[in-house]
Design a protein around this motif. Structure first.
Motif, mmCIF file in Angstrom:
data_model
loop_
_atom_site.group_PDB
_atom_site.id
_atom_site.type_symbol
_atom_site.label_atom_id
_atom_site.label_comp_id
_atom_site.label_asym_id
_atom_site.label_seq_id
_atom_site.Cartn_x
_atom_site.Cartn_y
_atom_site.Cartn_z
ATOM 1 N N GLU A 565 0.822 -1.204 0.000
ATOM 2 C CA GLU A 565 0.000 0.000 0.000
ATOM 3 C C GLU A 565 0.862 1.264 0.000
ATOM 4 O OE1 GLU A 565 -3.417 2.261 -0.148
ATOM 5 O OE2 GLU A 565 -3.236 0.076 -0.365
ATOM 6 N N LEU A 566 1.892 1.267 0.819
ATOM 7 C CA LEU A 566 2.799 2.423 0.879
ATOM 8 C C LEU A 566 3.495 2.641 -0.473
ATOM 9 C CD1 LEU A 566 4.474 1.957 4.376
ATOM 10 C CD2 LEU A 566 3.111 3.912 3.660
ATOM 11 N N ASP A 567 3.893 1.530 -1.084
ATOM 12 C CA ASP A 567 4.566 1.618 -2.378
ATOM 13 C C ASP A 567 3.630 2.207 -3.444
ATOM 14 O OD1 ASP A 567 6.851 1.092 -4.021
ATOM 15 O OD2 ASP A 567 5.729 -0.588 -4.915
ATOM 16 N N ARG A 568 2.355 1.809 -3.400
ATOM 17 C CA ARG A 568 1.348 2.308 -4.367
ATOM 18 C C ARG A 568 1.114 3.799 -4.175
ATOM 19 N NH1 ARG A 568 -4.157 2.618 -3.635
ATOM 20 N NH2 ARG A 568 -5.414 2.743 -5.552
ATOM 21 N N GLU A 569 1.008 4.195 -2.881
ATOM 22 C CA GLU A 569 0.757 5.622 -2.617
ATOM 23 C C GLU A 569 1.946 6.478 -3.066
ATOM 24 O OE1 GLU A 569 -0.327 6.298 1.416
ATOM 25 O OE2 GLU A 569 -2.207 5.180 1.282
ATOM 26 N N TYR A 570 3.164 5.921 -2.887
ATOM 27 C CA TYR A 570 4.360 6.665 -3.290
ATOM 28 C C TYR A 570 4.372 6.886 -4.804
ATOM 29 C CZ TYR A 570 9.297 7.732 -4.030
ATOM 30 O OH TYR A 570 10.471 8.322 -4.424
ATOM 31 N N ARG A 571 3.968 5.853 -5.564
ATOM 32 C CA ARG A 571 3.940 5.978 -7.020
ATOM 33 C C ARG A 571 2.896 7.023 -7.474
ATOM 34 N NH1 ARG A 571 4.151 0.301 -6.808
ATOM 35 N NH2 ARG A 571 1.954 0.159 -7.447
ATOM 36 N N LEU A 572 1.731 7.024 -6.789
ATOM 37 C CA LEU A 572 0.679 8.007 -7.120
ATOM 38 C C LEU A 572 1.124 9.432 -6.818
ATOM 39 C CD1 LEU A 572 -2.493 6.098 -5.805
ATOM 40 C CD2 LEU A 572 -1.936 6.593 -8.189
ATOM 41 N N LEU A 573 1.893 9.562 -5.691
ATOM 42 C CA LEU A 573 2.389 10.891 -5.311
ATOM 43 C C LEU A 573 3.357 11.427 -6.379
ATOM 44 C CD1 LEU A 573 2.425 13.111 -3.144
ATOM 45 C CD2 LEU A 573 4.316 11.898 -2.048
ATOM 46 N N LYS A 574 4.188 10.557 -6.931
ATOM 47 C CA LYS A 574 5.118 10.961 -7.985
ATOM 48 C C LYS A 574 4.344 11.421 -9.231
ATOM 49 C CE LYS A 574 8.847 8.487 -8.716
ATOM 50 N NZ LYS A 574 9.711 7.283 -8.909
ATOM 51 N N LYS A 575 3.213 10.713 -9.559
ATOM 52 C CA LYS A 575 2.389 11.095 -10.705
ATOM 53 C C LYS A 575 1.748 12.465 -10.487
ATOM 54 C CE LYS A 575 1.166 6.507 -12.470
ATOM 55 N NZ LYS A 575 0.042 5.576 -12.779
ATOM 56 N N GLY A 579 2.254 16.036 -12.603
ATOM 57 C CA GLY A 579 1.073 16.569 -13.292
ATOM 58 C C GLY A 579 0.315 15.566 -14.113
ATOM 59 N N ARG A 580 0.617 14.283 -13.929
ATOM 60 C CA ARG A 580 -0.099 13.269 -14.702
ATOM 61 C C ARG A 580 -1.516 13.055 -14.157
ATOM 62 N NH1 ARG A 580 4.639 8.632 -15.285
ATOM 63 N NH2 ARG A 580 6.123 9.939 -16.461
ATOM 64 N N ILE A 581 -1.714 13.319 -12.837
ATOM 65 C CA ILE A 581 -3.047 13.273 -12.227
ATOM 66 C C ILE A 581 -3.222 14.524 -11.399
ATOM 67 C CG2 ILE A 581 -3.233 10.745 -12.185
ATOM 68 C CD1 ILE A 581 -2.422 10.828 -9.257
ATOM 69 N N ASP A 582 -4.506 14.955 -11.201
ATOM 70 C CA ASP A 582 -4.747 16.131 -10.359
ATOM 71 C C ASP A 582 -5.025 15.675 -8.940
ATOM 72 O OD1 ASP A 582 -7.325 15.165 -10.344
ATOM 73 O OD2 ASP A 582 -8.030 16.551 -11.877
ATOM 74 N N GLU A 583 -5.247 16.672 -8.024
ATOM 75 C CA GLU A 583 -5.386 16.367 -6.585
ATOM 76 C C GLU A 583 -6.650 15.575 -6.297
ATOM 77 O OE1 GLU A 583 -5.014 19.729 -4.085
ATOM 78 O OE2 GLU A 583 -2.980 20.195 -4.742
ATOM 79 N N SER A 584 -7.743 15.887 -7.005
ATOM 80 C CA SER A 584 -8.996 15.162 -6.733
ATOM 81 C C SER A 584 -8.867 13.694 -7.140
ATOM 82 C CB SER A 584 -10.154 15.826 -7.484
ATOM 83 O OG SER A 584 -9.898 15.806 -8.887
ATOM 84 N N GLU A 585 -8.175 13.492 -8.264
ATOM 85 C CA GLU A 585 -7.965 12.119 -8.713
ATOM 86 C C GLU A 585 -7.062 11.362 -7.742
ATOM 87 O OE1 GLU A 585 -7.019 9.952 -12.999
ATOM 88 O OE2 GLU A 585 -6.610 12.083 -12.723
ATOM 89 N N PHE A 586 -5.988 12.054 -7.233
ATOM 90 C CA PHE A 586 -5.078 11.455 -6.232
ATOM 91 C C PHE A 586 -5.844 11.069 -4.973
ATOM 92 C CE2 PHE A 586 -2.377 11.985 -2.484
ATOM 93 C CZ PHE A 586 -1.363 11.073 -2.755
ATOM 94 N N ALA A 587 -6.727 12.013 -4.499
ATOM 95 C CA ALA A 587 -7.498 11.750 -3.284
ATOM 96 C C ALA A 587 -8.434 10.572 -3.475
ATOM 97 C CB ALA A 587 -8.291 13.000 -2.896
ATOM 98 N N LYS A 588 -9.007 10.490 -4.665
ATOM 99 C CA LYS A 588 -9.939 9.395 -4.930
ATOM 100 C C LYS A 588 -9.219 8.044 -4.922
ATOM 101 C CE LYS A 588 -13.562 8.067 -8.176
ATOM 102 N NZ LYS A 588 -14.237 8.393 -9.442
ATOM 103 N N LEU A 589 -8.030 8.030 -5.564
ATOM 104 C CA LEU A 589 -7.281 6.784 -5.654
ATOM 105 C C LEU A 589 -6.690 6.336 -4.310
ATOM 106 C CD1 LEU A 589 -5.459 7.416 -9.038
ATOM 107 C CD2 LEU A 589 -7.217 5.689 -8.605
ATOM 108 N N THR A 590 -6.362 7.303 -3.429
ATOM 109 C CA THR A 590 -5.773 6.954 -2.120
ATOM 110 C C THR A 590 -6.815 6.877 -1.019
ATOM 111 O OG1 THR A 590 -5.304 9.290 -1.693
ATOM 112 C CG2 THR A 590 -3.539 7.947 -2.685
#
Length: 596
Positions: A565-575, A579-590
């Motif tokens: 889970e930590l590894d997945r969140e770290y990858r999303l944070l890098k995206k 600028g590959r994803i916006d904040e709302s999309e990041f919040a939804k995915l995490t």
């Protein structure tokens, strides 16, 4: 200085070749009248070479390093100077220690104490104290506190223990320190205790080192505080038996001059036959037999009296694992015999003066080759005659040349062709008594393991031991299952196991021991049955174990999930940062959209 025992005229007035023509009354500085009287009462008139050389030096306050053949009278060479030095000193207070004598074994310390007693008794104000193991140290402390002690005689362990415990003892005015059998003190690992003892003693004192193999000891014990010691070396003379010419060549040796040395070479399964044959033929003699281990002494001490050929023999066992009282009793019993056999380890190899010993048999050569001359030195003492025989296996023949180089020449002794086969009798004794059977197995195992530790491993190669023949020589019913046999493929050729016998069925001859053995077997059987029933009756306990195991597995799985889970969140944070994803999309995915 070297005192050589080679004066051809020294025995003109004295029939004993071990003595010089020098009387104790002739020594300079002169010996006091009370000590001369004590010497006369004890039957001493003439000095041995070591006494003639050493006593004047110590009495003149010189340090000495004495190298003399065993049986040359070293004990009196330091006891008399101690008494003379203490006689000249200021009378000590009860707890003022004026002299210390250290020796490696209890038996030797006790002997020195007994030898010194008649001479110490000439000093009205000096009390000697024997300090050895085997008794409560608190009893020694209490005795010293109540009665005092001015001369301490003992083993390194007990002496250092007493010194650490007792502040009341005053060593500031100590006059003399003696280390007897100095090389043995080191060989037995007493360096630490000796250093502790010496740390309590003043540097301004006399010190004497006494040994039959002195060279290494002098160097190793330099910390003992010898200051410009005088070296006293006394050699015996023996005729070289094999190479005698018309000029009667003579070889210097460290063995007594009256000693006849032989070796007997035979296979391991023939050794007991030859030993018993020797004992039968020398029934009227006083003999010491040396074995490698305490277990070997226990075994042969138990089995030999069972043989019909040795009925009526006085057979006494002595080794270091016996209780002190038993050791003293055994030594006293053998000392008082006119004929008999002492079976022992190297605990009786050095220093002990047992009167009238005719023959030394080394059934097992010693682990340490330096001990060889100490063993044989129990006979042919003080100019008397004696013989010594060492048993060797055919593959140990190089030991003969090794000893010759060390100035210990041996003659060959032929095996007796008419020696009866006693192995069936030994095996019969083992079948009838579990005690014999068990002791035989222990002795065999202990011998093999001691053989592995031999100092002369280039001669005594344990991987070449023929344990089949060795087992037959021990009268074993079956060879033991031991790692040395399994892992190294030692030869079992020559061993004939006893058929149709279960060792577990052999009973103790002692009924009380057999009764206890049966109780122990029943208890073990009951415990075994109880263990077999536990899994069925104790299913709850088994389930608990399973639950615990499952819980551990769950925790491990949870840790893996958390890491993923930590590894997945770290990858999303890098995206998100790229600028590959916006904040709302990041919040939804995490799963943090409710926090926005």
């Amino acid at each position: 200085m070297a005192a050589e025992d080679n004066n051809p005229n020294k025995t003109l007035n004295n029939p004993n070749k071990a003595l010089t023509n020098t009387r104790f009354s002739d020594l300079n500085p002169p010996i006091s009248e009370p000590v001369l009287d004590a010497l006369t009462r004890s039957g001493f008139e003439f000095c041995t070479p070591v006494q003639a050389a050493t006593i004047p030096l110590l009495c003149s306050y010189k340090d000495v390093a004495v190298d003399a053949a065993t049986g040359s009278g070293k004990t009196l060479a330091f006891v008399i100077p101690i008494v003379e030095i203490l006689r000249r000193a200021v009378p000590p207070q009860p707890h003022q220690v004026m002299g210390v004598i250290i020796s490696p074994t209890r038996e030797l310390s006790s002997q020195i104490f007994k030898v010194a007693e008649p001479f110490i008794s000439t000093l009205s104000n000096v009390r000697s104290m024997l300090l050895v193991g085997g008794a409560e140290v608190k009893a020694d402390v209490r005795k010293i506190e109540e009665e005092g002690a001015n001369l301490l005689i003992g083993t390194p362990g007990r002496l250092s223990d007493i010194m650490e415990r007792m502040d009341a003892l005053d060593f500031r005015n100590l006059e003399i320190l003696i280390l007897d059998e100095a090389d043995r003190l080191l060989d037995m690992g007493f360096q630490k205790q000796i250093s502790a003892i010496i740390s309590h003693l003043p540097k301004l004192r006399r010190t004497g080192l006494f040994s039959a193999t002195q060279t290494e000891a002098v160097e190793e014990l330099s910390k003992a505080g010898l200051r410009n010691p005088v070296r006293v070396e006394v050699r015996a003379e023996v005729k070289r038996q094999k190479d005698l010419t018309s000029s009667q060549q003579v070889a210097s040796s460290k063995t007594p001059s009256g000693l006849h040395l032989e070796y007997l070479q035979c296979e391991a399964d023939k050794k007991p036959l030859q030993l018993i044959d020797l004992l039968i033929k020398s029934k009227t003699q006083k003999t010491i037999i040396y074995f490698m281990t305490c277990a070997c002494v226990d075994y042969w001490g138990a089995v030999l009296p069972r043989l019909s050929a040795l009925k009526g023999f006085s057979l006494i066992s002595l080794h270091g694992k016996m209780k002190q009282a038993a050791r003293e009793k055994a030594l006293a019993s053998f000392t008082n015999l006119s004929s008999g056999v002492l079976l022992c380890t190297d605990v009786a190899a050095r220093g002990l003066d047992i009167p009238g010993v005719d023959c030394i048999i080394q059934y097992d050569p010693p682990q340490d080759p330096n001990v060889f001359i100490h063993r044989v030195g129990r006979t042919a003492r003080m100019g008397r005659q004696g013989s010594a025989i060492v048993f060797l296996l055919p593959k140990e023949e190089a030991y003969i040349e090794f000893l010759r180089i060390r100035r210990v020449p041996l003659e060959e002794r032929k095996c007796s062709d008419d020696a009866p086969d006693f192995i069936p009798q030994i095996r019969s004794a083992a079948k009838k008594d579990r005690d014999i059977m068990e002791k035989g197995l222990k002795a065999f195992v202990s011998f093999v393991r001691a053989y592995k530790e031999h100092h002369c491993s280039f001669i005594f190669r344990w991987k070449e031991l023929e344990i089949g023949k060795l087992g037959m020589g021990y009268g074993l019913l079956q060879l033991p299952s031991m790692p040395e046999v399994k892992n190294h493929s030692l030869s079992t050729e020559g061993f004939v196991p006893v058929e149709d016998i279960n060792l577990e069925d052999i009973k103790y001859k002692d009924k009380s021991r057999e009764k206890q053995r049966k109780k122990n077997l029943e208890a073990k059987q009951a415990e075994k049955e109880q263990k077999q029933q536990k899994p069925k009756a104790g299913s709850n306990a088994s389930n608990t174990v399973m639950r615990k195991k499952t819980a551990r597995q769950r925790r491990a799985a949870q840790s893996t999930e958390d890491a993923d889970e930590l590894d997945r969140e770290y990858r999303l944070l890098k995206k998100l940062k790229k600028g590959r994803i916006d904040e709302s999309e990041f919040a939804k995915l995490t799963g943090t959209e409710d926090l926005l």
